[in-house]
Design a protein around this motif. Sequence first.
Motif, PDB file in Angstrom:
ATOM      1  N   LEU A 181      41.151  44.762  55.004  1.00 19.71           N
ATOM      2  CA  LEU A 181      41.572  46.033  54.424  1.00 19.71           C
ATOM      3  C   LEU A 181      40.446  47.030  54.618  1.00 19.71           C
ATOM      4  O   LEU A 181      39.442  47.001  53.911  1.00 19.71           O
ATOM      5  CB  LEU A 181      41.870  45.847  52.932  1.00 19.71           C
ATOM      6  N   ASN A 182      40.588  47.887  55.616  1.00 18.52           N
ATOM      7  CA  ASN A 182      39.565  48.902  55.856  1.00 18.52           C
ATOM      8  C   ASN A 182      40.225  50.163  56.376  1.00 18.52           C
ATOM      9  O   ASN A 182      41.441  50.317  56.314  1.00 18.52           O
ATOM     10  CB  ASN A 182      38.483  48.399  56.815  1.00 18.52           C
ATOM     11  N   ALA A 183      39.426  51.078  56.892  1.00 16.79           N
ATOM     12  CA  ALA A 183      39.954  52.370  57.311  1.00 16.79           C
ATOM     13  C   ALA A 183      40.960  52.252  58.439  1.00 16.79           C
ATOM     14  O   ALA A 183      41.677  53.188  58.735  1.00 16.79           O
ATOM     15  CB  ALA A 183      38.800  53.276  57.736  1.00 16.79           C
ATOM     16  N   GLN A 184      41.011  51.096  59.098  1.00 18.77           N
ATOM     17  CA  GLN A 184      41.966  50.933  60.183  1.00 18.77           C
ATOM     18  C   GLN A 184      43.255  50.239  59.743  1.00 18.77           C
ATOM     19  O   GLN A 184      44.198  50.129  60.508  1.00 18.77           O
ATOM     20  CB  GLN A 184      41.310  50.123  61.316  1.00 18.77           C
ATOM     21  N   HIS A 185      43.289  49.746  58.506  1.00 15.57           N
ATOM     22  CA  HIS A 185      44.465  49.019  58.024  1.00 15.57           C
ATOM     23  C   HIS A 185      44.742  49.418  56.566  1.00 15.57           C
ATOM     24  O   HIS A 185      44.762  48.584  55.678  1.00 15.57           O
ATOM     25  CB  HIS A 185      44.244  47.504  58.073  1.00 15.57           C
ATOM     26  N   ASP A 186      44.984  50.703  56.308  1.00 18.89           N
ATOM     27  CA  ASP A 186      45.079  51.125  54.909  1.00 18.89           C
ATOM     28  C   ASP A 186      46.498  51.380  54.428  1.00 18.89           C
ATOM     29  O   ASP A 186      46.711  51.695  53.271  1.00 18.89           O
ATOM     30  CB  ASP A 186      44.222  52.367  54.659  1.00 18.89           C
ATOM     31  N   GLN A 187      47.500  51.219  55.286  1.00 17.31           N
ATOM     32  CA  GLN A 187      48.858  51.568  54.878  1.00 17.31           C
ATOM     33  C   GLN A 187      49.451  50.555  53.905  1.00 17.31           C
ATOM     34  O   GLN A 187      50.250  50.906  53.042  1.00 17.31           O
ATOM     35  CB  GLN A 187      49.757  51.718  56.108  1.00 17.31           C
ATOM     36  N   GLN A 188      49.095  49.293  54.049  1.00 14.43           N
ATOM     37  CA  GLN A 188      49.613  48.273  53.122  1.00 14.43           C
ATOM     38  C   GLN A 188      48.555  47.915  52.072  1.00 14.43           C
ATOM     39  O   GLN A 188      48.554  46.815  51.521  1.00 14.43           O
ATOM     40  CB  GLN A 188      50.013  47.010  53.898  1.00 14.43           C
ATOM     41  N   GLU A 189      47.692  48.877  51.771  1.00 19.51           N
ATOM     42  CA  GLU A 189      46.541  48.616  50.899  1.00 19.51           C
ATOM     43  C   GLU A 189      46.927  47.996  49.566  1.00 19.51           C
ATOM     44  O   GLU A 189      46.374  46.975  49.148  1.00 19.51           O
ATOM     45  CB  GLU A 189      45.796  49.930  50.656  1.00 19.51           C
ATOM     46  N   ALA A 190      47.876  48.605  48.861  1.00 29.52           N
ATOM     47  CA  ALA A 190      48.222  48.140  47.518  1.00 29.52           C
ATOM     48  C   ALA A 190      48.765  46.719  47.538  1.00 29.52           C
ATOM     49  O   ALA A 190      48.388  45.881  46.706  1.00 29.52           O
ATOM     50  CB  ALA A 190      49.242  49.092  46.895  1.00 29.52           C
ATOM     51  N   GLU A 191      49.635  46.432  48.514  1.00 31.63           N
ATOM     52  CA  GLU A 191      50.219  45.093  48.592  1.00 31.63           C
ATOM     53  C   GLU A 191      49.160  44.045  48.903  1.00 31.63           C
ATOM     54  O   GLU A 191      49.128  42.970  48.301  1.00 31.63           O
ATOM     55  CB  GLU A 191      51.311  45.068  49.666  1.00 31.63           C
ATOM     56  N   ILE A 192      48.278  44.363  49.854  1.00 29.32           N
ATOM     57  CA  ILE A 192      47.240  43.402  50.245  1.00 29.32           C
ATOM     58  C   ILE A 192      46.304  43.116  49.079  1.00 29.32           C
ATOM     59  O   ILE A 192      46.000  41.958  48.771  1.00 29.32           O
ATOM     60  CB  ILE A 192      46.446  43.928  51.459  1.00 29.32           C
ATOM     61  N   ILE A 193      45.836  44.173  48.412  1.00 24.46           N
ATOM     62  CA  ILE A 193      44.847  43.975  47.347  1.00 24.46           C
ATOM     63  C   ILE A 193      45.477  43.284  46.136  1.00 24.46           C
ATOM     64  O   ILE A 193      44.825  42.507  45.434  1.00 24.46           O
ATOM     65  CB  ILE A 193      44.184  45.320  46.943  1.00 24.46           C
ATOM     66  N   SER A 194      46.770  43.537  45.888  1.00 27.20           N
ATOM     67  CA  SER A 194      47.417  42.892  44.739  1.00 27.20           C
ATOM     68  C   SER A 194      47.576  41.392  44.954  1.00 27.20           C
ATOM     69  O   SER A 194      47.708  40.632  43.997  1.00 27.20           O
ATOM     70  CB  SER A 194      48.786  43.527  44.480  1.00 27.20           C
ATOM     71  N   ARG A 195      47.563  40.951  46.228  1.00 24.75           N
ATOM     72  CA  ARG A 195      47.713  39.532  46.545  1.00 24.75           C
ATOM     73  C   ARG A 195      46.371  38.842  46.730  1.00 24.75           C
ATOM     74  O   ARG A 195      46.322  37.670  47.107  1.00 24.75           O
ATOM     75  CB  ARG A 195      48.546  39.371  47.824  1.00 24.75           C
ATOM     76  N   ALA A 196      45.278  39.537  46.451  1.00 26.78           N
ATOM     77  CA  ALA A 196      43.949  38.960  46.670  1.00 26.78           C
ATOM     78  C   ALA A 196      43.616  37.846  45.689  1.00 26.78           C
ATOM     79  O   ALA A 196      42.637  37.131  45.882  1.00 26.78           O
ATOM     80  CB  ALA A 196      42.881  40.054  46.586  1.00 26.78           C
ATOM     81  N   GLY A 197      44.431  37.680  44.645  1.00 34.46           N
ATOM     82  CA  GLY A 197      44.138  36.654  43.642  1.00 34.46           C
ATOM     83  C   GLY A 197      44.964  35.394  43.768  1.00 34.46           C
ATOM     84  O   GLY A 197      44.920  34.532  42.878  1.00 34.46           O
ATOM     85  N   VAL A 198      45.715  35.235  44.870  1.00 34.04           N
ATOM     86  CA  VAL A 198      46.528  34.023  45.021  1.00 34.04           C
ATOM     87  C   VAL A 198      45.677  32.898  45.606  1.00 34.04           C
ATOM     88  O   VAL A 198      44.621  33.134  46.185  1.00 34.04           O
ATOM     89  CB  VAL A 198      47.764  34.283  45.922  1.00 34.04           C
ATOM     90  N   LEU A 199      46.147  31.700  45.456  1.00 34.05           N
ATOM     91  CA  LEU A 199      45.427  30.529  45.967  1.00 34.05           C
ATOM     92  C   LEU A 199      45.152  30.668  47.464  1.00 34.05           C
ATOM     93  O   LEU A 199      46.008  31.122  48.228  1.00 34.05           O
ATOM     94  CB  LEU A 199      46.250  29.259  45.727  1.00 34.05           C
ATOM     95  N   ASN A 200      43.946  30.310  47.864  1.00 30.75           N
ATOM     96  CA  ASN A 200      43.516  30.281  49.273  1.00 30.75           C
ATOM     97  C   ASN A 200      43.337  31.655  49.911  1.00 30.75           C
ATOM     98  O   ASN A 200      43.020  31.742  51.098  1.00 30.75           O
ATOM     99  CB  ASN A 200      44.493  29.457  50.137  1.00 30.75           C
ATOM    100  N   ALA A 201      43.541  32.737  49.152  1.00 29.38           N
ATOM    101  CA  ALA A 201      43.437  34.079  49.742  1.00 29.38           C
ATOM    102  C   ALA A 201      41.980  34.428  50.030  1.00 29.38           C
ATOM    103  O   ALA A 201      41.095  34.205  49.196  1.00 29.38           O
ATOM    104  CB  ALA A 201      44.036  35.119  48.808  1.00 29.38           C
ATOM    105  N   VAL A 202      41.745  34.973  51.214  1.00 28.74           N
ATOM    106  CA  VAL A 202      40.449  35.564  51.555  1.00 28.74           C
ATOM    107  C   VAL A 202      40.736  36.993  52.004  1.00 28.74           C
ATOM    108  O   VAL A 202      41.447  37.210  52.985  1.00 28.74           O
ATOM    109  CB  VAL A 202      39.733  34.788  52.675  1.00 28.74           C
ATOM    110  N   THR A 203      40.209  37.952  51.268  1.00 28.61           N
ATOM    111  CA  THR A 203      40.457  39.364  51.549  1.00 28.61           C
ATOM    112  C   THR A 203      39.130  40.043  51.826  1.00 28.61           C
ATOM    113  O   THR A 203      38.209  39.981  51.004  1.00 28.61           O
ATOM    114  CB  THR A 203      41.160  40.055  50.361  1.00 28.61           C
ATOM    115  N   VAL A 204      39.029  40.670  52.997  1.00 26.83           N
ATOM    116  CA  VAL A 204      37.820  41.404  53.376  1.00 26.83           C
ATOM    117  C   VAL A 204      38.146  42.891  53.313  1.00 26.83           C
ATOM    118  O   VAL A 204      39.051  43.356  54.011  1.00 26.83           O
ATOM    119  CB  VAL A 204      37.354  41.021  54.793  1.00 26.83           C
ATOM    120  N   SER A 205      37.433  43.624  52.483  1.00 28.25           N
ATOM    121  CA  SER A 205      37.737  45.049  52.328  1.00 28.25           C
ATOM    122  C   SER A 205      36.456  45.871  52.402  1.00 28.25           C
ATOM    123  O   SER A 205      35.345  45.341  52.302  1.00 28.25           O
ATOM    124  CB  SER A 205      38.441  45.312  50.992  1.00 28.25           C
ATOM    125  N   THR A 206      36.652  47.174  52.581  1.00 23.78           N
ATOM    126  CA  THR A 206      35.510  48.088  52.534  1.00 23.78           C
ATOM    127  C   THR A 206      35.433  48.686  51.141  1.00 23.78           C
ATOM    128  O   THR A 206      36.397  49.295  50.663  1.00 23.78           O
ATOM    129  CB  THR A 206      35.662  49.211  53.567  1.00 23.78           C
TER     130      THR A 206
END
Length: 763
Positions: free
Chosen positions: A462-487
Amino acid sequence: MKSVKHNIYNKMNMALYRHRLKPYYEILKSIKSFQMNDWSDSKIKGFAQELKHKSQTGVPLKNLLTEAAALVGEAVWRSLRIRLYETQLVAGLALHDANMVEMHTGEGKTLSAVLPAYLNALQGKGSHIFTFNDYLASRDADWMGPVYQFLDLTVGRITEGSNMQERKSAYSADITYLTAKQACFDYMKDSLVYDVNKRVQRSLHFVLVDEADSILIDEARIPLVIAGKTDDTRVNFSRMSSIVKQLLPVIDYDTDENERNVYLTEAGAEKVESLLHCGNLYDIENSDKLSELNCGLHAEVLLKKGVHYIVRDGAVQLIDEFTGRIADKRHWPDGLQAAVEVKEGLKVQAGGKILGSMTLQHFLSLYQKICGMTATAQSSADEFRDIYALDVVIIPPNKPCQRIDFPHLIFSDKEAKRKAIISEIVSVHETGRPILVGTSSVEESNQLSNDLVRKGIPCHVLNAQHDQQEAEIISRAGVLNAVTVSTNMAGRGVDIILGGGDPEEYKKVVALGGLYVIGTNLHESSRVDKQLRGRAGRQGDPGSSKFIISLEDDILVKFGLKEALPKEYCSLRQETPLKGSKIQNIINHIQLVIEGQNYDIKKTLNKYADLLEQQRRILYARRTDVLFDIIKPSILASKEPEWYRKLCHTFGQIEVDEKEKYVLLVQIDKCWSDYLEYASYVKEGIHLESLSNKNPLDEYNRLIIQSYEELNQNIETEVLHIFLKMDLTKEMINLDLNEMRIPSATWTYIINDNFFQNRVNLF
C-alpha cells in the motif's frame, strides 16, 4: 533492553486526566439521569424538533446540552444499535467546548463527533466535519446519516467529483462531511463568482476536524491555489536542464548540511555564464535565467523519483511527506514543476495564472468555532494552542491499552537493518500473526515487497502507486497470516480489526499477540511514529510495535548523526543490533531538534503568508459588498462625472451601473492575480537579501505593502480606462475587450512550498 508496556494511563495519570475531565463527568451524570428508553420514536423526534426550535429562537446551547446529549445517545442506539461509551460522550462534550481531543485509535472518534456536530447544527447555520479523505467523507456520511435524520437534521457530503449543484445542496444541509481541501477550494471559487447565485457555500459557522494533526499541522501551511487558463507561453526549461546536467557536484554546486538547499559554487557560476553567454549571472537582467537555473538544479539534485514524486500516466505526481501517498492535486511552484517534468522527459503541463491562494490555516480561522480530534494531539499541544487557541484534552481509553512498544533495534548500516527486518517478518509470519510494516518511501516499500516475495511470503503493498483500494487493504491487515507493507500512515481513519470481523479468527489472532507493527524508519516528527505504533492495540486488543532502524538511515545522516556519534561507532559494521542507551538518546535528541527546526520554519512561513492573507480579506470584503450590492460602485461618478452622465444618457443609468459593477469585480480579480504573481516573485528571491545583512522578512513586508498600497489605485485606473474608451455611437455597452477577458477554465491544486521553505532565510 526490556520491553515497555504501553500503559500511560496508570492510576496517577488517570487521576490527572479525570481532574481535567471532571466537569464533563458531572454533566455525564445529568445525561444518564435523563432517561428516554421508554419513549416512542415519534416522541423522541418531537423532542428533537422542540430543541431545534428553542435553539433557533435564542436559547443558548449550554442550556440544551444535557437533553441534546441524552437525545444523541438514544438516537445512536435506535438508528445503529450501538450504545455510546462514556468516553465517547465525554469526548463529544469536550469537542463542543472547542478543544482538541486526543482519543486512541479505534476508540470511536466518528461516533464522538455526532454530539458536537448535532448541537452546533441546531442553530440552523450548519456544521462541517472535515475527514482525512473523500472515502471517509462518504463512509461517515452514510454511516452517521441515519442518526442525524432520526434527529430531524439533513446530511450532505462533498467529494472530488461533486458538481456545483450537489455542492450547493450539501452545504445547505445541517451536517456536511467533506475534506478541508474541498471546503477551501469551494471558498476560493466562491470568491471569484460574478453572480451571487453561483456561490455554493453559506457563512462558515462550525467545523470539527478529524485526524486534526494531519490537517491542522502537517498540511495547514501548504498554499491551496485556484488558477485560470491563459494564453501565456511557457518558459522553455529544456535548455536549462541540459546545462544543469553538465554541472558537477562539489565542484560546480553543493548542498547545505541538511540537503534542504542547493547552490552554485563560484566555479559553477562561471561555467553557467560561459554556457549561456549571459555575462554576470547575478545581474538584474539575468534574474529569469537565474530563477530557471535554480529550479533546474533543485529538481535535478534534491528531488528524487520514488521518494518525492512518482511518474504515473505520463505525469509527475507528488508524494506526501507525511503519509507516503500521492498528494492529490499538489504541484510545486510552476517553474519547479516544469523543471521536474523536463527532467523526466515529460510534456510540460500548462501552468496557468494564479487567481487566488490560501492556506488551510487561514481558511480554518474563518470559522466561528473550531474543534478537532486525533490520536496524537499531546505531542503538538503547543502548536494547537499557539496557532488555533485549542487546548488539548486527553480522553482515557474505554478499555486499557494493552499494546507493547518495544525499544528501537538500531543497526550500524542499512544492509544489516534490511536483513533484520526480513528475518523478523519471516519468523513472526511463520506463527500466522498479522504484520503491518510502515516504510518511508515508495521505493523502500517496493524493495521490501520484492524481498519478501523472494522469501515466499505474499504481502499487500500500500503506497503511492497502489492507493485506490487503500481502505479495503488496510482494514484486512489484522487477519491471520496477513503481511501488509505500507508507506507511513496509509489508511488513516480505517480501523484494523483483528481477524477481519470473524469471531473465531479474532480469538486466534489475539492468542498470537494481536497485530505486530514494524517501523523501518523514524520520521521527522515523532508524532508520525506514534501514529504508526497506534495501528495496533485497538479497543483493548493486544498488539505490539517495534522500530528497526540503522545509523545510515536518510533522516539521521541528513540531520547530523555522524557528527554526534561517539568515534567508536563511526566506521562500525556489524550484523547484530547496537547495545546501550547512548545511541538511542542521541537519536531521540536529533528527532527533537528536527521537530524544533520544522516548527520554526512553519512559524516563519506563516509570517510570510499572514500579511498577504490580511490584505486578501480586506480586498475580498470589498468585493463581497460589491457583489451583494451592499455598496454601489461610484468610480465613474466620482472620478469622471461628466463622462458618467453621458454614458447614463446614452445607455441608461441602470445599465451603466450594472456594467460598472461587473467591470469592477473583474478588475479586482485581475489586479489581485497580478499582485499575487508579484508577491511570489519577491518571495522566491528574498533570501538573497540576507547576503547584504538585511532581514528578508522585513524587506518582503516592505515591498509588498508598498505594492498593495497601489492596488486600489490600479483597480480604479483599469475601470476608468475601460469606460473612457467606450464608443457612445453604439447601441449597447461593449465589454468584449482584452482587459475584460476572464479565464475560460479554472482548476485547483496545492503548492508544495518546500521550494520556498528551502530558500527563505529564517532570520
